[in-house]
Design a protein around this motif. Structure first.
Motif, mmCIF file in Angstrom:
data_model
loop_
_atom_site.group_PDB
_atom_site.id
_atom_site.type_symbol
_atom_site.label_atom_id
_atom_site.label_comp_id
_atom_site.label_asym_id
_atom_site.label_seq_id
_atom_site.Cartn_x
_atom_site.Cartn_y
_atom_site.Cartn_z
ATOM 1 N N VAL A 6 14.990 95.385 -61.980
ATOM 2 C CA VAL A 6 14.272 94.549 -61.021
ATOM 3 C C VAL A 6 13.803 95.456 -59.893
ATOM 4 N N GLU A 7 12.513 95.704 -59.861
ATOM 5 C CA GLU A 7 11.955 96.680 -58.912
ATOM 6 C C GLU A 7 10.497 96.322 -58.643
ATOM 7 N N ASP A 8 10.136 96.193 -57.354
ATOM 8 C CA ASP A 8 8.754 95.801 -57.053
ATOM 9 C C ASP A 8 7.829 96.994 -56.833
ATOM 10 N N ASP A 9 8.385 98.179 -56.669
ATOM 11 C CA ASP A 9 7.542 99.363 -56.479
ATOM 12 C C ASP A 9 7.119 99.895 -57.843
ATOM 13 N N LEU A 50 19.254 96.528 -59.837
ATOM 14 C CA LEU A 50 18.689 95.567 -58.892
ATOM 15 C C LEU A 50 18.292 96.204 -57.565
ATOM 16 N N ASP A 51 17.012 96.110 -57.252
ATOM 17 C CA ASP A 51 16.510 96.493 -55.946
ATOM 18 C C ASP A 51 16.868 95.365 -54.966
ATOM 19 N N LEU A 52 16.967 95.660 -53.684
ATOM 20 C CA LEU A 52 17.307 94.603 -52.720
ATOM 21 C C LEU A 52 16.065 93.998 -52.075
ATOM 22 N N GLY A 53 15.159 94.862 -51.608
ATOM 23 C CA GLY A 53 13.947 94.370 -50.967
ATOM 24 C C GLY A 53 12.927 93.974 -52.023
ATOM 25 N N LEU A 54 12.850 92.656 -52.310
ATOM 26 C CA LEU A 54 12.003 92.171 -53.400
ATOM 27 C C LEU A 54 11.170 90.985 -52.934
HETATM 28 CA CA CA Z 1 11.685 97.024 -53.062
#
Ligand code: CA
Length: 219
Positions: A6-9, A50-54
């Motif tokens: 899970v990563e938005d970058d 898991l990324d935190l800032g999503l």
């Molecule tokens: Ca992020």
């Protein structure tokens, strides 16, 4: 072993996905917290990165909800937040480990292997059963000390079967552990890899339980 990333970058996510694929992991990737929660409810993974800032739902919220639901998979948080309080909060919310970006992909892979080892109740790095030794770190397999060359999918399949020798795994369950969303799976793919493994390890090592599935011969 199948992981959910899970990563938005986009760049970081692609680097992680490609790096872990080279290490033999199957990686499915979602880009926001809401999708992560949905997928976790419907599909089985061996580990969550898991990324935190999503967007849509924060990583901590995803984790807290998953643990509240009784989700047991190992969780490794990967984030740029490096404050001690963030790490403590993440671990206390149910994460098993924590890696601060930027990190080295070799270290990430090693930490994943350590978590998977713990999950299967092992302390030794290699899996050993009836003379067959499988080493997830080196991707090496030996039988009675003799090296056996396996394809990446054969290796992944043997690893899944050896985690719990004697336990029968259905073809559907094996497919789920071996193949990600982006991979085309031929209907006879599992049979083909089973055939390859039996040819290389001996037909007595991997048993076909008719109509049910496959297992490694119990000790
Ligand atoms: Ca992020």
């Amino acid at each position: 072993m199948r992981l959910l990333l899970v990563e938005d970058d986009a760049m970081i996510g692609e680097a992680i996905r490609a790096g872990l694929k080279r290490e033999g992991f199957t990686v499915d990737w979602v880009h926001d917290g809401e999708s992560a929660s949905q997928v976790l409810r419907t599909e089985a993974f061996d580990l969550l990165l898991l990324d935190l800032g999503l967007p849509r739902r924060g990583g901590l919220e995803v984790l807290t909800a998953a643990r509240a639901r009784g989700e047991e998979l190992p969780v490794l948080i990967i984030t740029a937040r490096d404050a001690v309080s963030d790490r403590v909060q993440g671990l206390d919310a149910g994460a098993d480990d924590y890696l601060v970006k930027p990190f080295d992909l070799d270290e990430l892979a090693a930490r994943i292997r350590a978590l998977l080892r713990r999950k299967s109740g092992r302390t030794a790095p290699a899996v050993e059963h009836l003379g067959v030794v499988l080493n997830p770190a080196t991707h090496g397999v030996t039988r009675d000390g003799r090296e056996i060359a396996l394809s990446p999918k054969e290796f992944a399949l043997l690893q899944v079967l050896m985690e719990r020798p004697g336990t029968i795994l259905s073809r559907a369950r094996i497919e789920e552990r071996l193949y990600g969303w982006s991979e085309e799976v031929e209907s006879n793919a599992v049979e083909v890899h089973i055939h390859g493994l039996r040819r290389k390890l001996g037909a007595d090592y991997i048993l076909n339980v008719r109509g049910v599935g496959y297992r490694v011969r119990p000790a």
